[in-house]
Design a protein around this motif. Structure first.
Motif, PDB file in Angstrom:
ATOM      1  N   GLN A   1     -11.014  -0.333  -0.945  1.00  0.00           N
ATOM      2  CA  GLN A   1     -12.371   0.113  -1.269  1.00  0.00           C
ATOM      3  C   GLN A   1     -12.484   1.623  -1.191  1.00  0.00           C
ATOM      4  OE1 GLN A   1     -15.417  -1.724   1.103  1.00  0.00           O
ATOM      5  NE2 GLN A   1     -17.053  -0.437   0.298  1.00  0.00           N
ATOM      6  N   LEU A   2     -11.844   2.233  -0.190  1.00  0.00           N
ATOM      7  CA  LEU A   2     -11.922   3.681  -0.013  1.00  0.00           C
ATOM      8  C   LEU A   2     -11.118   4.433  -1.071  1.00  0.00           C
ATOM      9  CD1 LEU A   2     -11.595   3.859   3.873  1.00  0.00           C
ATOM     10  CD2 LEU A   2     -13.610   4.521   2.536  1.00  0.00           C
ATOM     11  N   ALA A   3     -10.067   3.805  -1.597  1.00  0.00           N
ATOM     12  CA  ALA A   3      -9.218   4.453  -2.607  1.00  0.00           C
ATOM     13  C   ALA A   3      -9.048   3.515  -3.793  1.00  0.00           C
ATOM     14  CB  ALA A   3      -7.865   4.823  -2.009  1.00  0.00           C
ATOM     15  N   PRO A   4     -10.105   3.334  -4.588  1.00  0.00           N
ATOM     16  CA  PRO A   4     -10.052   2.341  -5.669  1.00  0.00           C
ATOM     17  C   PRO A   4      -9.045   2.668  -6.758  1.00  0.00           C
ATOM     18  CG  PRO A   4     -12.052   3.675  -5.808  1.00  0.00           C
ATOM     19  CD  PRO A   4     -11.417   3.999  -4.506  1.00  0.00           C
ATOM     20  N   ASP A   5      -8.619   3.908  -6.854  1.00  0.00           N
ATOM     21  CA  ASP A   5      -7.646   4.275  -7.876  1.00  0.00           C
ATOM     22  C   ASP A   5      -6.207   4.173  -7.392  1.00  0.00           C
ATOM     23  OD1 ASP A   5      -9.588   4.742  -9.771  1.00  0.00           O
ATOM     24  OD2 ASP A   5      -9.790   6.856  -9.263  1.00  0.00           O
ATOM     25  N   SER A   6      -6.012   3.706  -6.185  1.00  0.00           N
ATOM     26  CA  SER A   6      -4.656   3.511  -5.677  1.00  0.00           C
ATOM     27  C   SER A   6      -4.144   2.144  -6.127  1.00  0.00           C
ATOM     28  CB  SER A   6      -4.628   3.595  -4.151  1.00  0.00           C
ATOM     29  OG  SER A   6      -3.369   3.166  -3.655  1.00  0.00           O
ATOM     30  N   VAL A   7      -3.175   2.153  -7.015  1.00  0.00           N
ATOM     31  CA  VAL A   7      -2.588   0.899  -7.497  1.00  0.00           C
ATOM     32  C   VAL A   7      -2.008   0.113  -6.341  1.00  0.00           C
ATOM     33  CG1 VAL A   7      -0.720  -0.075  -8.879  1.00  0.00           C
ATOM     34  CG2 VAL A   7      -2.097   1.805  -9.790  1.00  0.00           C
ATOM     35  N   ARG A   8      -1.265   0.793  -5.491  1.00  0.00           N
ATOM     36  CA  ARG A   8      -0.568   0.100  -4.415  1.00  0.00           C
ATOM     37  C   ARG A   8      -1.533  -0.562  -3.450  1.00  0.00           C
ATOM     38  NH1 ARG A   8       4.283  -2.062  -4.581  1.00  0.00           N
ATOM     39  NH2 ARG A   8       4.904  -2.677  -2.487  1.00  0.00           N
ATOM     40  N   TYR A   9      -2.597   0.134  -3.095  1.00  0.00           N
ATOM     41  CA  TYR A   9      -3.519  -0.422  -2.114  1.00  0.00           C
ATOM     42  C   TYR A   9      -4.229  -1.663  -2.675  1.00  0.00           C
ATOM     43  CZ  TYR A   9      -2.833   3.931   0.455  1.00  0.00           C
ATOM     44  OH  TYR A   9      -2.278   4.983   1.141  1.00  0.00           O
ATOM     45  N   THR A  10      -4.628  -1.572  -3.937  1.00  0.00           N
ATOM     46  CA  THR A  10      -5.283  -2.715  -4.572  1.00  0.00           C
ATOM     47  C   THR A  10      -4.324  -3.887  -4.697  1.00  0.00           C
ATOM     48  OG1 THR A  10      -6.779  -1.265  -5.801  1.00  0.00           O
ATOM     49  CG2 THR A  10      -6.464  -3.485  -6.656  1.00  0.00           C
ATOM     50  N   TYR A  11      -3.124  -3.585  -5.122  1.00  0.00           N
ATOM     51  CA  TYR A  11      -2.113  -4.631  -5.315  1.00  0.00           C
ATOM     52  C   TYR A  11      -1.807  -5.358  -4.002  1.00  0.00           C
ATOM     53  CZ  TYR A  11       2.784  -6.214  -5.426  1.00  0.00           C
ATOM     54  OH  TYR A  11       3.935  -6.916  -5.279  1.00  0.00           O
ATOM     55  N   VAL A  12      -1.547  -4.599  -2.948  1.00  0.00           N
ATOM     56  CA  VAL A  12      -1.198  -5.221  -1.667  1.00  0.00           C
ATOM     57  C   VAL A  12      -2.377  -6.024  -1.124  1.00  0.00           C
ATOM     58  CG1 VAL A  12      -0.557  -4.756   0.735  1.00  0.00           C
ATOM     59  CG2 VAL A  12       0.578  -3.529  -1.124  1.00  0.00           C
ATOM     60  N   TYR A  13      -3.586  -5.492  -1.277  1.00  0.00           N
ATOM     61  CA  TYR A  13      -4.774  -6.225  -0.827  1.00  0.00           C
ATOM     62  C   TYR A  13      -4.888  -7.563  -1.559  1.00  0.00           C
ATOM     63  CZ  TYR A  13      -9.785  -7.334  -0.420  1.00  0.00           C
ATOM     64  OH  TYR A  13     -10.995  -7.961  -0.229  1.00  0.00           O
ATOM     65  N   ALA A  14      -4.685  -7.543  -2.872  1.00  0.00           N
ATOM     66  CA  ALA A  14      -4.781  -8.775  -3.651  1.00  0.00           C
ATOM     67  C   ALA A  14      -3.699  -9.775  -3.251  1.00  0.00           C
ATOM     68  CB  ALA A  14      -4.691  -8.458  -5.142  1.00  0.00           C
ATOM     69  N   VAL A  15      -2.489  -9.294  -3.036  1.00  0.00           N
ATOM     70  CA  VAL A  15      -1.403 -10.174  -2.595  1.00  0.00           C
ATOM     71  C   VAL A  15      -1.757 -10.816  -1.260  1.00  0.00           C
ATOM     72  CG1 VAL A  15       0.983 -10.196  -1.756  1.00  0.00           C
ATOM     73  CG2 VAL A  15       0.416  -9.010  -3.882  1.00  0.00           C
ATOM     74  N   ALA A  16      -2.320 -10.026  -0.346  1.00  0.00           N
ATOM     75  CA  ALA A  16      -2.702 -10.565   0.961  1.00  0.00           C
ATOM     76  C   ALA A  16      -3.798 -11.618   0.816  1.00  0.00           C
ATOM     77  CB  ALA A  16      -3.153  -9.433   1.868  1.00  0.00           C
ATOM     78  N   LEU A  17      -4.782 -11.355  -0.057  1.00  0.00           N
ATOM     79  CA  LEU A  17      -5.829 -12.345  -0.291  1.00  0.00           C
ATOM     80  C   LEU A  17      -5.247 -13.656  -0.796  1.00  0.00           C
ATOM     81  CD1 LEU A  17      -8.582 -10.143  -1.996  1.00  0.00           C
ATOM     82  CD2 LEU A  17      -8.810 -11.324   0.197  1.00  0.00           C
ATOM     83  N   ASN A  18      -4.368 -13.546  -1.781  1.00  0.00           N
ATOM     84  CA  ASN A  18      -3.773 -14.754  -2.344  1.00  0.00           C
ATOM     85  C   ASN A  18      -2.936 -15.498  -1.313  1.00  0.00           C
ATOM     86  OD1 ASN A  18      -3.219 -16.408  -4.773  1.00  0.00           O
ATOM     87  ND2 ASN A  18      -1.106 -15.716  -4.421  1.00  0.00           N
ATOM     88  N   SER A  19      -2.256 -14.753  -0.472  1.00  0.00           N
ATOM     89  CA  SER A  19      -1.407 -15.379   0.539  1.00  0.00           C
ATOM     90  C   SER A  19      -2.205 -16.097   1.602  1.00  0.00           C
ATOM     91  CB  SER A  19      -0.528 -14.313   1.197  1.00  0.00           C
ATOM     92  OG  SER A  19       0.297 -13.690   0.251  1.00  0.00           O
TER      93      SER A  19
END
Length: 818
Positions: free
Chosen positions: A731-749
């Motif tokens: 949320q704090l860095a919405p343009d960070s691909v890595r942060y969004t990607y890892v967050y989504a992976v964690a949600l799915n997991s």
């Protein structure tokens, strides 16, 4: 690979940080602090998966034979006369023979760059004046013969501070206050030296729109407003910072308080020795003991060919003179205090590239970049125009005012006409600089013209969000209006001119889809070298095997900035390819290139390194360490030193360097991240968690810290808390691909696939052509049995990775499953 494993295995790669030191007449702007604390902090897992299977291009590397030819040495980087034995003699000695030059210099901005505070030098009103900034009332007065300000100190309490020195003279004058430990601190309260009619003759604050109290890193008593650290080298002659790390104090010295003769010409003792031994007529090719000297006047070098509308230079430019100017008129960090006059800037400094927030997407100045990086983009520079063609060397003023300056080389009948600029003669719009060098105010009142000297492109404003000269003047109009006006005047062909800004902007916003255009730009020798270097740097996150040959070719470029950026491309290669490509540059003629080569080769064991290159690597590494230790008062230098030690496997020294950075600046996010990663590598996550929580107490809005803490909590098995931290980072860095990607992976997991898909779809809309985002969308949709949706994103992935056979196979499989 399971999604949990993917999230767990994401590790932190330390990134080299660059401190951007200030040039003349300034204090650090808040945006610079953002660069230090946020933009330049650490990016997670930059190593591409492509490199895990990268085979060496040439496995038959010899330890005794050089396979790669040395880079071509540009003329400005050729061997220069030695100056190590020369000493500084002082302006008075120079003036005995050069009285006219001395007369012109007196009263110049260089002469008045820094002065002792007295009645003759102080411009500000100290006659019991009060200036209120937010709720802080500062009082300016005189006590005996001292000029004193009563203002908020490091504890927030109002205290009397005598002024020690003035700093600059026009359009504003700043003031330096002496503090313990040899420090001089720059007051944020400056005097507007302009006339009353221009809005001047007043006190003002350099950050008028934000409250900066004693707890703020930008407070005038703090690190980032320190003269010794920030400003000194460009306001005095023969300056030695003299920082002592053990006592955290300075013994700064200079031979002359201002920018005097030898600041530009180099130490003069060899020249005075020569002058004492020779008599006129002097020989043109004499070694007169000065590296920087003018060999021709502008009007001797520039000639109009018969019928030509633009003059051309008929002899080589005095490149050494311009490099001398660049050392202070550039946004850069310092490699060495021992500057060889006339050497390329990269020999002593690291030039900032054309990246946000320093520059707009098309390379126009945005933050305070001090001219040089802009000028390097210009066609003027490409055609051989030098600083001294337009500016007098000793007064530092323009040689002539207004359009008269431009028409010396641009035919007035062609260009200084209403038919060319379509503005009424005699108006501001008829001035060449208003269209080609628009100004922007820095430090509130200091208007700096953009020296990229470009054509207005309101069409790029529409596509890139960059400014244009038309609407900067006609503030009530839109870019569409300006573009339509240019269509009417010049036809629409002006829109068809390609501009590198489009490619650089794509590199910032279009992810891997921008790679072909970036690579083409980096290889385009007709483009400005700094533009090409920036393109190469933007390529670094997407480096792959197919680009290795191209990257190695860039290592032979004539320009050192391109060679440095190309080394950054090579950094992620396997050891064999790194050695093969980069080892020859350990003996490059330019220090900055040698240092960068040593940095990326620092982790290669001796038994995997060519015997004939080991001494060169040791020397270049020593130069790199010396450059960092010289700047031990910079938090960034300490982080880079820690990164070097970590690369060499010395965790103890790395920890000490990162802790040292945090002693200097407790709000330096990158140091916390790298320090925590050392503890991760040592299997001491408990200590790492303490570090990260310590950082978050200082910087609760630091996305980097939340992200790395989330990864740590996953390793500890606390998935609920981990997802909370990863969500905060995204949320704090919405343009960070890595942060969004890892967050989504964690949600799915954790069984929240619907939420993960929503996060990823939104990210795909913001950050197109991102393989991690697209691949995860394909994977989650496929697992959920939604083949049509998976196919949509697989096709997008095929567009982003058109040469990847695995992606095409995936598309085929999904097509068959429909």
């Amino acid at each position: 690979m399971s999604k949990n494993k993917n999230a767990n295995s994401t590790t932190q790669k330390p990134t080299e940080l660059t401190s951007s030191e200030n040039a003349p007449k300034t204090v650090r702007h808040r945006s610079v602090l953002i660069i230090i604390l946020i933009v330049s902090t650490i990016v997670v897992a930059l190593l591409s998966l492509w490199w895990s299977s990268l085979a060496p291009v040439n496995m038959e590397i010899s330890t005794t034979q050089q396979h790669v030819p040395p880079p071509t040495v540009p003329p400005a980087a050729a061997a220069l006369p030695a100056t190590a034995s020369a000493n500084y003699v002082g302006r008075a000695v120079c003036a005995t023979c050069h009285a006219e030059e001395d007369r012109l210099w007196q009263g110049s901005h260089h002469d008045l760059a820094m002065q002792e505070a007295n009645a003759a030098t102080m411009l500000g009103d100290f006659a019991d004046q009060t200036f209120t900034y937010h709720d802080i009332a500062s009082h300016f007065f005189k006590r005996d013969d001292k000029f004193v300000v009563n203002t908020d100190g490091p504890d927030g309490k109002l205290t009397d501070y005598p002024i020690k020195y003035t700093f600059g003279v026009w359009p504003l004058q700043q003031y330096l206050v002496e503090f313990p430990g040899g420090r001089l601190q720059t007051l944020p309260l400056a005097w507007d030296a302009r006339t009353q009619e221009e809005g001047g003759q007043r006190w003002f604050h350099l950050y008028p729109n934000e409250r900066i109290d004693h707890k703020d890193p930008l407070h005038w008593t703090g690190l980032y407003q320190n003269w010794n650290l920030q400003c000194a080298a460009c306001h005095s002659t023969n300056l030695k910072k003299g920082y002592d790390e053990a006592s955290n104090s300075y013994k700064t010295t200079f031979s002359e308080v201002n920018v005097s003769c030898e600041a530009c010409h180099g130490p003069g003792s060899r020249h005075t020795d020569w002058a004492a031994q020779v008599k006129p007529p002097y020989q043109a090719d004499d070694d007169r003991g000065l590296v920087v000297q003018l060999h021709s006047r502008w009007n001797e070098a520039w000639k109009f060919a018969s019928g030509a509308k633009i003059a051309q230079r008929d002899r080589p430019a005095d490149a050494a003179v311009m490099n001398d100017c660049a050392a202070c008129h550039a946004r850069r960090s310092t490699l060495t205090e021992t500057v060889t006059p006339g050497a390329p800037l990269a020999d002593s400094h690291r030039l900032a590239e054309l990246m946000p927030p320093l520059y707009h997407a098309d390379g126009q100045q945005r933050d305070e970049v001090y001219v040089w990086g802009s000028f390097l983009q210009s066609r003027m520079y490409q055609k051989g125009v030098t600083c001294l063609d337009c500016h007098d060397a000793h007064t530092a003023k323009l040689r002539v005012e207004g359009n008269a300056l431009c028409v010396r080389c641009h035919d007035a009948a062609q260009f200084d006409t209403q038919q060319h600029h379509f503005h009424k003669l005699g108006t501001a719009g008829a001035q060449c600089v208003e269209c080609h060098m628009p100004a922007q105010n820095y430090m509130v009142v200091d208007a700096r013209r953009d020296h990229s000297i470009r054509l207005p492109r309101p069409d790029l404003s529409l596509s890139l969000g960059s400014p244009n000269a038309c609407t900067q003047c006609h503030t009530e109009k839109k870019s569409e209006w300006a573009a339509a006006a240019l269509d009417k005047w010049y036809g629409k062909t002006w829109r068809d001119r390609p501009h590198y800004g489009t490619t650089l902007h794509a590199g910032e916003t279009q992810g891997i889809g921008a790679v072909p255009a970036l690579l083409q730009l980096a290889q385009d020798e007709s483009s400005p070298a700094l533009v090409r270097a920036t393109a190469a740097t933007l390529l670094q996150p997407y480096m792959n095997q197919d680009m290795l040959i191209a990257a190695r070719a860039l290592l032979h470029d004539a320009n050192p900035e391109v060679r440095i950026a190309a080394l950054g491309l090579i950094e992620v290669a396997d050891p064999v390819n790194r050695v093969l490509a980069a080892a020859p540059l350990l003996e490059d003629p330019v220090r900055g290139v040698r240092i960068e080569a040593a940095r990326i080769l620092a982790d290669i064991p001796d038994d995997q390194f060519p015997n004939n290159r080991r001494d060169a690597r040791a020397t270049a590494l020593n130069d790199y360490i010396a450059s960092l230790q010289q700047d031990a008062d910079w938090p960034t230098a300490n982080v880079n030193l820690g990164n070097l030690y970590l690369r060499q496997g010395n965790a103890e020294k790395a920890i000490a360097a990162y802790e040292r950075a945090l002693e200097l600046d407790a709000q330096f996010a990158g140091a916390y991240v790298n320090l925590a990663d050392v503890y991760r590598a040592l299997d001491q996550d408990d200590k790492g968690e303490q570090v990260l929580r310590r950082g978050l107490a200082q910087l609760p809005q630091a996305a980097d810290l939340h992200h790395v803490l989330g990864l740590l909590l996953i390793r500890k098995g606390d998935t609920v808390a981990a997802v909370t931290e990863l969500a905060e980072a995204a949320q704090l860095a919405p343009d960070s691909v890595r942060y969004t990607y890892v967050y989504a992976v964690a949600l799915n997991s954790t069984g929240r696939s619907d939420k993960a898909l929503k996060v990823l779809r939104e990210a795909d809309a913001r950050l197109p052509n991102t393989p991690d985002i697209l691949g995860t969308l394909v994977s989650i949709y496929r697992e959920a049995g939604d083949v049509p949706a998976a196919l949509i994103y697989a096709r997008k992935l095929a567009v982003a990775l058109p040469d990847d056979p695995g992606v095409q196979k995936l598309v085929d499989e999904l097509n068959q499953s429909k």
